[in-house]
Design an enzyme around this catalytic site. Sequence first.
Site, PDB file in Angstrom:
ATOM      1  N   CYS A 101     -29.868 -52.978  -1.472  1.00  0.00           N
ATOM      2  CA  CYS A 101     -29.072 -52.947  -0.235  1.00  0.00           C
ATOM      3  C   CYS A 101     -27.875 -52.570  -0.676  1.00  0.00           C
ATOM      4  O   CYS A 101     -27.177 -51.650   0.192  1.00  0.00           O
ATOM      5  CB  CYS A 101     -29.206 -54.163   0.468  1.00  0.00           C
ATOM      6  SG  CYS A 101     -30.402 -54.656   1.592  1.00  0.00           S
ATOM      7  N   CYS A 142     -35.536 -51.180   6.979  1.00  0.00           N
ATOM      8  CA  CYS A 142     -36.244 -50.352   6.095  1.00  0.00           C
ATOM      9  C   CYS A 142     -37.672 -50.753   6.193  1.00  0.00           C
ATOM     10  O   CYS A 142     -38.020 -51.943   5.881  1.00  0.00           O
ATOM     11  CB  CYS A 142     -35.778 -50.547   4.638  1.00  0.00           C
ATOM     12  SG  CYS A 142     -34.135 -50.049   4.446  1.00  0.00           S
ATOM     13  N   CYS A 157     -28.509 -57.793   4.969  1.00  0.00           N
ATOM     14  CA  CYS A 157     -28.583 -56.552   4.088  1.00  0.00           C
ATOM     15  C   CYS A 157     -27.079 -56.732   3.345  1.00  0.00           C
ATOM     16  O   CYS A 157     -27.009 -56.012   2.130  1.00  0.00           O
ATOM     17  CB  CYS A 157     -28.643 -55.150   4.573  1.00  0.00           C
ATOM     18  SG  CYS A 157     -27.411 -54.589   5.648  1.00  0.00           S
TER      19      CYS A 157
HETATM   20  S1  SF4 Z   1     -33.386 -53.506   3.430  1.00  0.00           S
HETATM   21 FE1  SF4 Z   1     -35.164 -53.459   1.540  1.00  0.00          FE
HETATM   22  S2  SF4 Z   1     -35.370 -51.199   1.249  1.00  0.00           S
HETATM   23 FE2  SF4 Z   1     -33.616 -51.306   2.670  1.00  0.00          FE
HETATM   24  S3  SF4 Z   1     -31.963 -51.305   1.297  1.00  0.00           S
HETATM   25 FE3  SF4 Z   1     -32.476 -53.282   1.594  1.00  0.00          FE
HETATM   26  S4  SF4 Z   1     -33.681 -53.994  -0.058  1.00  0.00           S
HETATM   27 FE4  SF4 Z   1     -33.712 -51.652  -0.180  1.00  0.00          FE
END
Ligand code: SF4
Length: 241
Positions: free
Chosen positions: A125, A205, A231
């Site tokens: 993230c 995501c 995030c």
């Molecule tokens: S939500 Fe998941 S895939 Fe998206 S940036 Fe964060 S850890 Fe990475």
Amino acid sequence: MSTLAASSSLGQVPVASLDAALRTASPQEVIAAALQAIGRERLAVVSSFGSESAALLKVTADVDPAIPVIFLDTGHMFTETLAYRDRLIEILGLRDVRSIKPDAAALAREDADNELWFSDPDACCRIRKVEPLARALAPFAAWINGRKRFQGGLRAAIPVVEQDGTRVKFNPFANVTRDDIAEIYRSADLPQHPLVAAGFRSIGCMPCTSRSDHGEDERAGRWRGRDKTECGIHTVVTSAV
Ligand code: SF4
């Protein structure tokens, strides 16, 4: 330049009094006040183009469709989200949507196999959301987002206006209810994100998003099975990244 815009560049925005003045204001009133106070060239909306995003984008477009909108295209988005972004741009007439990608060198260095989301989601993230947002927000004195108190967790007590490092953050939907959002969709005949019908109630995501039951918190499908609930773009001071 307004007095507030002038003072915001000096980090002197009267956030507490702004929050008090807008505490019971409608989303449209909050966005209009932000635009009037900050100015379009220094104000941005940040949107995930997720399950409830069309409501914030509709209200924004009603106030001024040229307000910049920042979308973090992490490289792990659902193709449905990218298509929904393009559809909403067309329907709402949004004139300045900026799709921001992660830094290629950071990806090559830290996530060459695209599996960092599994081994270290906070680091993933950071390089795919937090740092790109910090770069994207660099020209702006204030930003608008779509968090709601009813989403619970760390969002249950958000104010309408708050300080975010050197920037001001507006939360025009802090007070709204699910019914209020449904009414915005209904009255404007807004399309739902295509994955909502498939049971996705909060959409980020692809690797970190799953369906959630109606007995669960609506964000329960995000980072399921982990302690992580955010995030970082709302919990890390973006101007300090
Ligand atoms: S939500 Fe998941 S895939 Fe998206 S940036 Fe964060 S850890 Fe990475």
